[in-house]
Design a protein around this motif. Structure first.
Motif, PDB file in Angstrom:
ATOM      1  N   MET A   1       0.849  -1.190   0.000  1.00 12.93           N
ATOM      2  CA  MET A   1       0.000   0.000   0.000  1.00 12.93           C
ATOM      3  C   MET A   1       0.881   1.235   0.000  1.00 12.93           C
ATOM      4  N   ALA A   2       0.486   2.267  -0.661  1.00  8.63           N
ATOM      5  CA  ALA A   2       1.306   3.469  -0.789  1.00  8.63           C
ATOM      6  C   ALA A   2       1.545   4.106   0.559  1.00  8.63           C
ATOM      7  N   ASP A   3       2.757   4.749   0.688  1.00  7.62           N
ATOM      8  CA  ASP A   3       3.121   5.352   1.955  1.00  7.62           C
ATOM      9  C   ASP A   3       2.168   6.475   2.334  1.00  7.62           C
ATOM     10  N   GLU A   4       1.647   7.222   1.288  1.00  5.96           N
ATOM     11  CA  GLU A   4       0.777   8.335   1.620  1.00  5.96           C
ATOM     12  C   GLU A   4      -0.532   7.881   2.263  1.00  5.96           C
ATOM     13  N   ASP A   5      -0.875   6.615   2.114  1.00 10.40           N
ATOM     14  CA  ASP A   5      -2.085   6.094   2.730  1.00 10.40           C
ATOM     15  C   ASP A   5      -1.882   5.770   4.206  1.00 10.40           C
ATOM     16  N   LYS A   6      -0.637   5.716   4.631  1.00 13.33           N
ATOM     17  CA  LYS A   6      -0.355   5.341   6.016  1.00 13.33           C
ATOM     18  C   LYS A   6      -0.363   6.599   6.880  1.00 13.33           C
ATOM     19  N   THR A   7      -1.551   6.937   7.338  1.00  9.92           N
ATOM     20  CA  THR A   7      -1.747   8.170   8.099  1.00  9.92           C
ATOM     21  C   THR A   7      -2.030   7.924   9.573  1.00  9.92           C
ATOM     22  N   GLU A   8      -2.199   6.669   9.970  1.00  9.89           N
ATOM     23  CA  GLU A   8      -2.569   6.355  11.358  1.00  9.89           C
ATOM     24  C   GLU A   8      -1.324   6.074  12.189  1.00  9.89           C
ATOM     25  N   ASP A   9      -1.338   6.556  13.423  1.00 10.63           N
ATOM     26  CA  ASP A   9      -0.221   6.279  14.327  1.00 10.63           C
ATOM     27  C   ASP A   9      -0.130   4.779  14.597  1.00 10.63           C
ATOM     28  N   PRO A  10       1.087   4.278  14.783  1.00  6.74           N
ATOM     29  CA  PRO A  10       1.236   2.824  15.014  1.00  6.74           C
ATOM     30  C   PRO A  10       0.588   2.393  16.312  1.00  6.74           C
ATOM     31  N   THR A  11      -0.021   1.230  16.286  1.00  2.20           N
ATOM     32  CA  THR A  11      -0.636   0.677  17.482  1.00  2.20           C
ATOM     33  C   THR A  11       0.427   0.054  18.378  1.00  2.20           C
ATOM     34  N   ALA A  12       0.039  -0.270  19.594  1.00  2.00           N
ATOM     35  CA  ALA A  12       0.981  -0.893  20.528  1.00  2.00           C
ATOM     36  C   ALA A  12       1.453  -2.246  20.000  1.00  2.00           C
ATOM     37  N   LYS A  13       0.564  -2.982  19.358  1.00  2.00           N
ATOM     38  CA  LYS A  13       0.951  -4.280  18.812  1.00  2.00           C
ATOM     39  C   LYS A  13       1.947  -4.114  17.671  1.00  2.00           C
ATOM     40  N   ARG A  14       1.727  -3.109  16.813  1.00  2.03           N
ATOM     41  CA  ARG A  14       2.657  -2.861  15.704  1.00  2.03           C
ATOM     42  C   ARG A  14       4.045  -2.523  16.243  1.00  2.03           C
ATOM     43  N   LEU A  15       4.110  -1.687  17.260  1.00  5.59           N
ATOM     44  CA  LEU A  15       5.390  -1.318  17.844  1.00  5.59           C
ATOM     45  C   LEU A  15       6.060  -2.516  18.506  1.00  5.59           C
ATOM     46  N   GLU A  16       5.253  -3.359  19.167  1.00  2.00           N
ATOM     47  CA  GLU A  16       5.813  -4.540  19.824  1.00  2.00           C
ATOM     48  C   GLU A  16       6.346  -5.524  18.793  1.00  2.00           C
ATOM     49  N   ASP A  17       5.609  -5.734  17.702  1.00  2.00           N
ATOM     50  CA  ASP A  17       6.073  -6.640  16.651  1.00  2.00           C
ATOM     51  C   ASP A  17       7.352  -6.129  16.005  1.00  2.00           C
ATOM     52  N   SER A  18       7.421  -4.820  15.760  1.00  2.00           N
ATOM     53  CA  SER A  18       8.626  -4.257  15.155  1.00  2.00           C
ATOM     54  C   SER A  18       9.811  -4.347  16.110  1.00  2.00           C
ATOM     55  N   ARG A  19       9.524  -4.234  17.402  1.00  2.80           N
ATOM     56  CA  ARG A  19      10.598  -4.350  18.391  1.00  2.80           C
ATOM     57  C   ARG A  19      11.180  -5.757  18.394  1.00  2.80           C
ATOM     58  N   LYS A  20      10.302  -6.765  18.239  1.00  4.20           N
ATOM     59  CA  LYS A  20      10.785  -8.136  18.179  1.00  4.20           C
ATOM     60  C   LYS A  20      11.684  -8.367  16.968  1.00  4.20           C
ATOM     61  N   LYS A  21      11.484  -7.571  15.912  1.00  5.90           N
ATOM     62  CA  LYS A  21      12.305  -7.679  14.712  1.00  5.90           C
ATOM     63  C   LYS A  21      13.531  -6.771  14.769  1.00  5.90           C
ATOM     64  N   GLY A  22      13.712  -6.071  15.892  1.00  8.90           N
ATOM     65  CA  GLY A  22      14.859  -5.182  16.020  1.00  8.90           C
ATOM     66  C   GLY A  22      14.650  -3.826  15.391  1.00  8.90           C
ATOM     67  N   GLN A  23      13.425  -3.513  14.992  1.00  6.41           N
ATOM     68  CA  GLN A  23      13.130  -2.236  14.353  1.00  6.41           C
ATOM     69  C   GLN A  23      12.711  -1.228  15.419  1.00  6.41           C
ATOM     70  N   ILE A  24      13.679  -0.578  16.012  1.00 13.83           N
ATOM     71  CA  ILE A  24      13.423   0.428  17.032  1.00 13.83           C
ATOM     72  C   ILE A  24      14.258   1.662  16.714  1.00 13.83           C
ATOM     73  N   ALA A  25      13.870   2.772  17.306  1.00 14.60           N
ATOM     74  CA  ALA A  25      14.588   4.024  17.056  1.00 14.60           C
ATOM     75  C   ALA A  25      15.958   3.971  17.719  1.00 14.60           C
ATOM     76  N   ARG A  26      16.993   4.178  16.930  1.00 16.74           N
ATOM     77  CA  ARG A  26      18.367   4.191  17.429  1.00 16.74           C
ATOM     78  C   ARG A  26      19.091   5.404  16.844  1.00 16.74           C
ATOM     79  N   SER A  27      19.984   5.979  17.641  1.00 13.92           N
ATOM     80  CA  SER A  27      20.808   7.080  17.167  1.00 13.92           C
ATOM     81  C   SER A  27      22.277   6.691  17.303  1.00 13.92           C
ATOM     82  N   ARG A  28      22.906   6.397  16.164  1.00 18.74           N
ATOM     83  CA  ARG A  28      24.322   6.053  16.204  1.00 18.74           C
ATOM     84  C   ARG A  28      25.167   7.249  16.615  1.00 18.74           C
TER      85      ARG A  28
END
Length: 373
Positions: A1-28
């Motif tokens: 789906m196009a990025d412009e369609d993604k207008t909703e803030d991520p849910t807690a489950k989405r953030l938890e799933d991404s965290r399990k995949k190592g996709q978290i905010a990091r600042s090198r």
């Protein structure tokens, strides 16, 4: 789906799933700056002890006797001695730098360990994905940060050299080992200031990484609906389950109606079947109740099994709304229900020829106002 369609803030489950995949905010940049600053501060604080250690080692190796110079085992013996001297300050330095590096890595997104990022995935080998990373927005931002860091370090280094130029040129006029300690002090301050100059880069990178991660995690309205559906279950499936449960409950109720002592009715919209076990310790309780079609079905079963029907709208509604299946009636309805059961008992006695016809049941039974519906 196009990025412009993604207008909703991520849910807690989405953030938890991404965290399990190592996709978290990091600042090198944060990790790098902390490591450099703590390294510089540690080296500055340890400058005196490191200088003395270096002086001791230099004197040891430059002050050799004739026999030591020709002894090939002397080098190995001296190596053990040097390692013993430098082990404590070096371990201290490494521990401080390690702690700073670990804290810099987890300060923003927290500690997160996952094997997902280390697992083999075919998309990581795709040249197209690699080019997207190199020439995409993220690659451009990294390039700009690298240029900014180079520029800041170059400018600060230039000004530091210009500031300490006079002192550095006169180090050869100072007595040894004072000149060595003075040189280490100049190097230490220069290192600290250059590292601190990188703080603005980290200060900008931290909110940028947080914003970028949140944008990447955003969801479309359809994704939010699908996630809610998966979490709560398909509404159609849940509705069917509820209907099946209701039907099963209704069948169980219908099986209990023939055992009831009386069915009080509205008489058209509600029906409640009551049972009273005189030999037991329970007050009268509800064995079945229903409204509309179910109420009609209860009355039909009662008629087919010679269970008395009694029209008492106020009492029927009071029991229907206050008592569930297999629950005893409220204490405040004991008197009204007792009159109903007494009337039914006398009516049964009359029908069998063992009593007189009972007086008609009072239309206004004693029902408290708070139980009237």
């Amino acid at each position: 789906m196009a990025d412009e369609d993604k207008t909703e803030d991520p849910t807690a489950k989405r953030l938890e799933d991404s965290r399990k995949k190592g996709q978290i905010a990091r600042s090198r940049e944060l990790s790098t700056v902390l490591v450099l600053i703590f390294s510089a501060i540690t080296l500055y604080l340890m400058a005196a002890s490191l200088g003395k250690m270096m002086l001791t080692v230099m004197r040891h190796f430059f002050d050799l006797s004739y026999d030591e110079a020709w002894d090939y085992t002397h080098m190995l013996t001296s190596l053990d001695w040097v390692m013993e001297i430098i082990s404590v300050p070096m371990l201290t330095f490494l521990i401080v730098v390690s702690v700073a590096g670990i804290y810099g890595s987890v300060a923003m997104g927290g500690f997160n360990f996952t094997w997902y990022t280390a697992s083999f995935r075919a998309e990581n080998l795709s040249p197209i994905n690699g080019l997207k990373r190199m020439f995409g927005m993220n690659g451009l931002v990294e390039l700009l940060k690298a240029i900014a860091k180079f520029g800041i370090v170059a400018v600060v280094t230039y000004f530091m050299l210009a500031f300490y130029m006079e002192e550095a040129l006169h180090l050869d006029q100072e007595l040894f080992p004072g000149s060595l300690f003075h040189a280490m002090e100049l190097i230490g301050w220069t290192f600290i200031i250059i590292c601190c100059a990188l703080i603005p880069i980290a200060a900008v990178d931290i909110p940028y990484q947080s914003y970028t991660h949140n944008e990447q995690m955003k969801m479309s309205k359809q994704e939010v609906k699908d996630e809610r559906k998966n979490a709560e279950g398909d509404p159609q499936v849940k509705g069917r389950i509820r209907r099946l449960q209701y039907q099963a409950s209704a069948r169980r109720m219908m099986q209990e109606v023939p055992q009831a002592d009386v069915v009080v009715t509205n008489p058209t919209h509600y029906s409640v079947a009551l049972k009273y076990d005189q030999a037991g310790n329970r007050a009268p309780y509800v064995v079945a109740k229903g409204a509309d079609e179910l109420a009609m079905h209860i009355r039909k079963i009662a008629e087919g099994n010679d269970v008395p029907l009694l029209a008492s709208p106020a009492l029927t509604r009071a029991i229907y709304y206050t008592t569930e299946i297999d629950e005893e009636i409220p204490e405040k309805l004991f008197q009204a229900v007792a009159q109903v059961l007494a009337y039914i008992y006398q009516l049964k006695q009359f029908k069998t020829g063992r009593g007189h016809r009972p007086k008609p049941l009072a239309k206004d039974l004693p029902i408290p106002p708070e139980l009237r519906h």
